[in-house]
Design an enzyme around this catalytic site. Sequence first.
Site, short mmCIF file in Angstrom:
data_model
loop_
_atom_site.label_atom_id
_atom_site.label_comp_id
_atom_site.label_asym_id
_atom_site.label_seq_id
_atom_site.Cartn_x
_atom_site.Cartn_y
_atom_site.Cartn_z
N CYS A 248 0.84 -1.21 0.00
CA CYS A 248 0.00 0.00 0.00
C CYS A 248 0.87 1.25 0.00
O CYS A 248 1.64 1.47 0.93
CB CYS A 248 -0.93 -0.01 1.21
SG CYS A 248 -1.99 1.46 1.27
N ARG A 251 -0.24 4.64 2.97
CA ARG A 251 -0.37 4.39 4.42
C ARG A 251 0.29 5.45 5.30
O ARG A 251 0.45 5.26 6.50
CB ARG A 251 0.19 3.01 4.76
CG ARG A 251 1.54 2.71 4.16
CD ARG A 251 1.88 1.23 4.28
NE ARG A 251 2.76 0.79 3.23
CZ ARG A 251 3.98 0.28 3.43
NH1 ARG A 251 4.44 0.12 4.66
NH2 ARG A 251 4.73 -0.09 2.43
N TRP A 421 -8.84 5.96 -0.75
CA TRP A 421 -9.13 6.74 -1.95
C TRP A 421 -8.28 6.22 -3.10
O TRP A 421 -7.33 5.47 -2.92
CB TRP A 421 -8.87 8.23 -1.74
CG TRP A 421 -7.47 8.54 -1.28
CD1 TRP A 421 -6.34 8.56 -2.04
CD2 TRP A 421 -7.07 8.83 0.05
NE1 TRP A 421 -5.25 8.85 -1.28
CE2 TRP A 421 -5.67 9.04 0.02
CE3 TRP A 421 -7.75 8.96 1.27
CZ2 TRP A 421 -4.94 9.34 1.15
CZ3 TRP A 421 -7.02 9.27 2.40
CH2 TRP A 421 -5.64 9.46 2.34
N GLU A 426 -4.77 3.72 -10.99
CA GLU A 426 -5.53 2.51 -10.67
C GLU A 426 -6.78 2.42 -11.54
O GLU A 426 -7.18 1.33 -11.96
CB GLU A 426 -5.93 2.52 -9.19
CG GLU A 426 -4.78 2.41 -8.21
CD GLU A 426 -5.27 2.44 -6.78
OE1 GLU A 426 -5.72 1.40 -6.28
OE2 GLU A 426 -5.20 3.52 -6.16
#
Length: 756
Positions: A248, A251, A421, A426
């Site tokens: 991720c 973070r 979000w 992506e």
Amino acid sequence: SLLQEILDNVTPKLENMSLPSVVSLLGNQPIQRRRSSLIRGVSPGQDQIVEEVNNDDKVKDSENRSKRDARQEGSDNLVNEFDQEDLNEVNRHKVRGTQIDEEYCAHTVSELVAYFDRPLSTLSNLLALSNPKKPILLWDWSTESSQTDVLHGKADRQTSCGGKVCRGSLMNTAPANKVLTRRQAALQAADFMKQYYEEVKDHEAPTATYSERLQEVLTKLEESGTYTLTQDELTWGARTAWRNAPRCPARMIWKNLQVFDKRDVFSTKEMFSTLVEHLEFSFNSGNIRPAVTIFRGREGGTEPRVWNSLLVAYAGYKQRDGSVVGDPAQEEFTKFCQSLGWSGKGGMFDFLPLVVSDEDGEPNFQEIPLELQQQLRVKIKHTSIKAINDLNLEWFGLPAVSSMMLELGGVQFPASPFTGWYQVTEIANRDLLDCQRYNLLLPLGTAMNLDTTTNTSLWKDEVALELNRAVLYSFKESGVSIVDQYTQSDQFVEHMKSEIRSRRGCPADWVWIVPPQSGSLCSSFHQEMISYHLSPSYEYQDKPWQTYGKGRSRRAMKSICWSFLFMVSTYKKIHSKRIPVSFIYGSETGVSKQFAYQAAELFSQQFRCQIFPMNALDVWKGMADSQLNILIASTFGSGDPPTMAKEFEKKFALLADQSKTTDLLKGRHFGVFGVGSSAYPQFVTFGKFLNSACSTLGGIQLLPFGIGDEERDQKLAFQNWVHDAFFASCKVFNIKVKERKASLGLLVNKYKWTKV
């Protein structure tokens, strides 16, 4: 002490001996380390030790031992590791100004005495000082600066990489949600409590002492196999699991994660309402707030589950011709939802229902409220390109991962949906352009009137760039939070630096952190990273809908074996009667080989296929035994054949000269596809030679000579040619097939795209 006695007696042997050799010599003898200081400026192996044992040191040693013994109380039987202060001392130590690296394991016994301040009671403790906890230097090639990761020494699981093979680029999404044994749960609980009580600044002060809480937890685990985390432990653990997630890149605000404790929810009705509340809270009219909802943990074999991979996702409807309308990634789950009684509209952007189960394991579904659906939809518009606007694209504004399990302190929470979000790539690159998803690259390129026939026009880059612009613009116009790839990369690099300063490391999977668009233009591309597993964590799970109902009717193994043997024998009989086809390839870079295998895959639907490289010993026999030969070859250098095909060319030319006395291809059909680049003067010369020689040898040309130009979309040219070759072959050999349908992506996944 024993160590001093050993040093006095065998110093000549140990003076320059590496740590592994010392371990081998000392065996399992307990060792008492003494406090010493290393006089720097002397090369390794010649360090002078100056003993500093005085009254002040003795007092300090006594205080340190008391403090450490108190902290270790109750957990020494479960967790056998070095004190963090000792590790920090090792990590801070420098030899001649250079941080400890690969040479660390070669330090002499003299240095070993100088580094540590606590007894090493077993061989395993001494071994732990070598490779696993060495600091790793991470270089940022763009700034020519470095950082050192020490936190990897606390990694609690093996990664996919091992031995002499690096598997870092594998997806590695295999389920990791097996039920923990009591011993595994106890070890995780002890480790979690140690972390929780050490990180006091990031959560509320606990009411019980560390020893009291640890004893309580271990007792509960021993009695019932589980225990109840306090709400603060749950909150801090869920946030830390996000902090530990190596894949991720967002973070950096892990401390702000909103944690909803829903362990008191038991019915599916309550689960549905809770999930809707979660979506509404997190979406927040577009001003997204990261959140996680945690339902009951595993207990006694029962567990709640959210069956969706994403709480918010579009359906994928498979058509009779094999294409998919909607999101192909959700095609199987869509079919499962339909089996439960759900019925979608069959469009490109239909919201899937929420599917959940409680302790009985039976799935129940419910639609997301229409009002919330409308809020989540973001229409994709471009500021100036009408072609993009005419496609009526859209996407949902809230990514909500619901398929992962939170594993926290020895307790597993299979239902822990998480929302954050989007990063723009992506949606634009992975969701809308990927060929295994909406596959809009070619339709968009065509609609934008770009030259899609050649890679040198960089039309794919232009499509991706403009679609990213459209997504960013559309989300901002709709007031929905989103971040571009450059900003997020910069944020992650800064987060990584902060993490290394605060806890001496940051697990990161480079393959997932670096965005799919812009590559080396992003700061994260140049930053070296290492990926490792820390607990607590979010883990991949099995897909319950794939196995639902399949275990209810089991067949005996004998029956399965007989059925399998019958199918194999039947297939062999049918296959033996098929027309034999040979695919012969000559390749220098692997392109022709790839084309040959793709063609064989297509032809294997109706023919008996075999593949031969041109340097195979049995290639001539294969050609003689086949009624159809497909030759695919590249031209190398100045019109030369590939290296592997030089002997084939000589013999083929000789056979062509003796065509009157040979019947290698007489009366047999053939097809030739030449691969090359029109940038060179001798373009596809070898392919042309093969085509001419086959005709000279009496072969019947199946279809005109095919050409694949690197400068003009070589793959598309081959797909069209082999498509024509397949149907022409079926016609020649009187094989009935379905009506031919035009398809530009015959050898790629066939996903249908239509306007809404």
